[in-house]
Design a protein around this motif. Structure first.
Motif, PDB file in Angstrom:
ATOM      1  N   ILE A 144       0.774  -1.248   0.012  1.00  0.00           N
ATOM      2  CA  ILE A 144      -0.177   0.062   0.141  1.00  0.00           C
ATOM      3  C   ILE A 144       1.204   1.210   0.344  1.00  0.00           C
ATOM      4  O   ILE A 144       0.543   2.356  -0.543  1.00  0.00           O
ATOM      5  N   VAL A 188      -0.943   2.105   9.235  1.00  0.00           N
ATOM      6  CA  VAL A 188      -0.532   2.761   9.885  1.00  0.00           C
ATOM      7  C   VAL A 188       0.952   4.131   9.434  1.00  0.00           C
ATOM      8  O   VAL A 188       1.200   5.336   8.682  1.00  0.00           O
ATOM      9  N   PHE A 210      -2.933  -8.781  12.972  1.00  0.00           N
ATOM     10  CA  PHE A 210      -1.855  -9.630  12.234  1.00  0.00           C
ATOM     11  C   PHE A 210      -1.955 -10.776  12.016  1.00  0.00           C
ATOM     12  O   PHE A 210      -2.454 -11.208  13.022  1.00  0.00           O
TER      13      PHE A 210
HETATM   14  N1  EPU Z   1      -0.701  -4.263   5.294  1.00  0.00           N
HETATM   15  C1  EPU Z   1      -0.614  -4.354   4.098  1.00  0.00           C
HETATM   16  N2  EPU Z   1      -0.321  -3.566   3.537  1.00  0.00           N
HETATM   17  C2  EPU Z   1       0.990  -2.892   3.662  1.00  0.00           C
HETATM   18  C3  EPU Z   1       0.859  -1.998   4.817  1.00  0.00           C
HETATM   19  C4  EPU Z   1       0.432  -3.768   5.768  1.00  0.00           C
HETATM   20  O1  EPU Z   1      -1.647  -5.537   3.639  1.00  0.00           O
HETATM   21  O2  EPU Z   1       0.841  -1.853   2.842  1.00  0.00           O
HETATM   22  C5  EPU Z   1      -1.285  -4.731   6.799  1.00  0.00           C
HETATM   23  C6  EPU Z   1      -0.545  -5.020   7.529  1.00  0.00           C
HETATM   24  O3  EPU Z   1       0.092  -6.422   6.975  1.00  0.00           O
HETATM   25  C7  EPU Z   1      -1.191  -5.590   8.799  1.00  0.00           C
HETATM   26  C8  EPU Z   1      -2.310  -4.337   8.351  1.00  0.00           C
HETATM   27  O4  EPU Z   1      -2.080  -3.383   7.297  1.00  0.00           O
HETATM   28  O5  EPU Z   1      -1.756  -6.881   8.672  1.00  0.00           O
HETATM   29  C9  EPU Z   1      -1.742  -3.614   9.347  1.00  0.00           C
HETATM   30  O6  EPU Z   1      -0.369  -3.271   9.551  1.00  0.00           O
HETATM   31  P1  EPU Z   1       0.563  -1.384   9.694  1.00  0.00           P
HETATM   32  O7  EPU Z   1       1.020  -0.756   8.661  1.00  0.00           O
HETATM   33  O8  EPU Z   1      -0.927  -0.544  10.032  1.00  0.00           O
HETATM   34  O9  EPU Z   1       1.592  -1.728  11.114  1.00  0.00           O
HETATM   35  P2  EPU Z   1       3.065  -0.791  10.876  1.00  0.00           P
HETATM   36  O10 EPU Z   1       2.679   1.008  10.373  1.00  0.00           O
HETATM   37  O11 EPU Z   1       3.709  -1.532  10.468  1.00  0.00           O
HETATM   38  C10 EPU Z   1       2.537   0.234  13.364  1.00  0.00           C
HETATM   39  C11 EPU Z   1       3.011  -0.025  14.468  1.00  0.00           C
HETATM   40  C12 EPU Z   1       2.718  -1.454  14.586  1.00  0.00           C
HETATM   41  C13 EPU Z   1       1.222  -2.035  15.726  1.00  0.00           C
HETATM   42  C14 EPU Z   1       0.728  -1.645  14.275  1.00  0.00           C
HETATM   43  C15 EPU Z   1      -1.163  -1.609  14.349  1.00  0.00           C
HETATM   44  C16 EPU Z   1       5.472   1.410  14.614  1.00  0.00           C
HETATM   45  C17 EPU Z   1       6.799   1.715  14.046  1.00  0.00           C
HETATM   46  N3  EPU Z   1       4.454   0.060  14.466  1.00  0.00           N
HETATM   47  O12 EPU Z   1       2.808  -0.511  12.207  1.00  0.00           O
HETATM   48  O13 EPU Z   1       3.094  -1.316  16.146  1.00  0.00           O
HETATM   49  O14 EPU Z   1       1.120  -3.302  15.840  1.00  0.00           O
HETATM   50  O15 EPU Z   1       1.098   0.246  13.738  1.00  0.00           O
HETATM   51  O16 EPU Z   1      -1.183  -0.721  15.275  1.00  0.00           O
HETATM   52  O17 EPU Z   1       4.161   2.125  14.352  1.00  0.00           O
HETATM   53  C18 EPU Z   1       4.821  -2.156  18.102  1.00  0.00           C
HETATM   54  O18 EPU Z   1       5.085  -1.189  19.152  1.00  0.00           O
HETATM   55  O19 EPU Z   1       4.845  -3.370  18.808  1.00  0.00           O
HETATM   56  C19 EPU Z   1       4.161  -2.468  16.799  1.00  0.00           C
HETATM   57  C20 EPU Z   1       3.998  -3.916  16.545  1.00  0.00           C
END
Ligand code: EPU
Length: 439
Positions: A146, A184, A348
């Motif tokens: 994304i 996020v 996740f």
């Molecule tokens: N996803 C997609 N495609 C993308 C991006 C995400 O399919 O291009 C999916 C992921 O596979 C997942 C869902 O969307 O199933 C949510 O992922 P997101 O991108 O929101 O997570 P992130 O940005 O990688 C942040 C936090 C995580 C937290 C998640 C959800 C940071 C640095 N990390 O990760 O924090 O769990 O949002 O709230 O902000 C933690 O602190 O322990 C941690 C893992």
């Protein structure tokens, strides 16, 4: 030759040490927590905000930055890209006037997935970026499709080569983007790419987390025009230039939630200070359902644990739903509940790493797909445990606090990624906890 040889040996020893962090945390369980704990700045707010320093020349100052391994990793990456980075306790200064390198190499990105956040700002500032693909991690595949689709929509050409994303664009052009999932990191990357794009950008179905609002506020203080953060549609008017800022980092809602669960679990009485209760409504409500008494003040929350922990079901959801980052900790509370609790993990695919370790401590938990059926037991029992994920490791500390006997949590490395001085904070709440180095 000799100098290079010894440099390499030292490099490999440092790498080996990094992977085999021998510190462990030893807990004698069974003490009710009491007292006050001060919450640190949010890791997940600080990471994108530190990265946003790449968008302007000049000296940025960030206050209340937690001292964590993930913060060290992003500082290292920003310095590699040419920024001047300094830290004095919880104040980090970054001057990206010297930004001259568009490559985020594998060795730096593999340490922390959030490194992908430099992609948007690099393309926007330098017209090109080559960033190692983060790959999967212990909690799931975690694609970045994304982020990439959004950048393409903004006019970047994207190629995947030899494990790297290569993105180029003469100038990004504002457009209308729908995110398939409210990611996020994706929302943050695209916001940072769009603020300097030509024209207007609309981001739809975006993440609504407090960390998104904190980033938007920072960008606006830098001179950007970002409206709607905290709702599911963000409108951005591109500007020509941004300026440095001085901002504090918001409190860590997941650290605060972890201490709230600890108080409820140990039937303790703890005031969680310097937090933002507004960011924590889902966790507060869930804990109330389990019987905990919660008193909310402006920037603190007092939690008093109940004699009987009532079992409650929980579903993890994007904000304002119950955070996936609190699922493991809440499961420990439910492991001692009076009945059965159904926990469903909807963010996740593989975030039940803690379950097999909790089994070893006497928990009764069955996993079926993304649902965990947690049958409350009378006691947990201390054991040597370890986990390969940050929040899973935190849940093992909580389990150790309530277990009978001694728990030894190995691979403290993971905890150090996201909790500032966790054992010191628990020790101040009267728990019997210490960090021991094996080396
Ligand atoms: N996803 C997609 N495609 C993308 C991006 C995400 O399919 O291009 C999916 C992921 O596979 C997942 C869902 O969307 O199933 C949510 O992922 P997101 O991108 O929101 O997570 P992130 O940005 O990688 C942040 C936090 C995580 C937290 C998640 C959800 C940071 C640095 N990390 O990760 O924090 O769990 O949002 O709230 O902000 C933690 O602190 O322990 C941690 C893992």
């Amino acid at each position: 030759m000799g100098g290079r040889f010894f440099f390499r040996i030292r490099f490999h020893i440092a790498k080996f040490k990094e992977f085999t962090q021998l510190d462990k945390i030893i807990i004698q369980g069974g003490v009710s927590l009491s007292g006050e704990v001060h919450i640190s700045g949010s890791k997940n707010a600080a990471l994108p905000i530190l990265v946003s320093s790449l968008l302007a020349d000049g000296l940025n100052t960030y206050e209340k930055v937690p001292c964590l391994r993930d913060i060290d990793s992003i500082k290292q990456l920003l310095a590699h890209l040419g920024a001047k980075v300094e830290q004095d306790q919880n104040v980090v200064t970054i001057d990206a006037s010297g930004l001259n390198n568009s490559v985020a190499p594998y060795d730096l990105v593999r340490k922390m997935r959030a490194s992908i956040l430099v992609l948007g700002p690099l393309v926007s500032r330098l017209g090109k970026a080559r960033v190692s693909l983060p790959g999967g991690c212990a909690i799931g595949a975690r694609p970045i499709n994304i982020h990439l689709k959004g950048l393409e929509a903004l006019g970047a050409s994207i190629e995947l080569k030899h494990g790297y994303v290569e993105a180029t664009a003469k100038r990004l052009l504002g457009t209308d983007i729908y995110l398939d999932v409210p990611t996020v990191g994706g929302t943050e990357n695209l916001m940072m790419a769009a603020v300097l794009a030509k024209g207007d950008t609309v981001l739809r179905n975006v993440a609504r987390e407090p960390e998104i609002i904190a980033l938007a506020d920072t960008l606006n203080q830098m001179g950007a025009d970002v409206q709607g953060a905290g709702t599911s549609v963000i409108n951005i008017k591109g500007v020509k230039r941004l300026y440095p800022v001085s901002v504090p980092i918001i409190p860590d809602r997941i650290e605060a939630g972890t201490f709230m669960v600890a108080a409820a679990l140990t039937k303790g009485d703890v005031r969680i200070c310097r937090c933002d209760p507004d960011h924590m409504r889902a966790v507060i409500n869930k804990l109330k359902q389990t019987g905990a008494q919660i008193d909310i003040e402006r920037s603190s929350i007092r939690v008093r644990g109940a004699e009987i922990i009532k079992s409650a079901d929980v579903k993890t959801l994007p904000y304002p739903g119950f955070p996936t980052d609190m699922q493991a900790q809440f499961m420990v509370l439910m492991a001692l509940g009076d009945r059965v609790s159904l926990i469903s993990e909807n963010i996740f695919e593989n975030r039940y790493i803690h379950v097999s370790e909790l089994h070893r401590m006497g928990a009764d938990i069955e996993i079926s797909g993304n649902i965990a059926m947690v049958k409350g037991v009378k006691n947990l029992y201390g054991a040597p445990v370890m986990a390969t994920d940050l929040r899973a490791s935190a849940s093992l500390i909580l389990a150790g606090l309530i277990a009978k006997g001694e728990t030894v949590v190995h691979r403290v490395y993971h905890l150090d990624r996201g909790y500032e001085a966790i054992e010191k904070k628990f020790a101040l709440l009267n728990s019997k906890i210490e960090r021991v180095s094996d080396s």
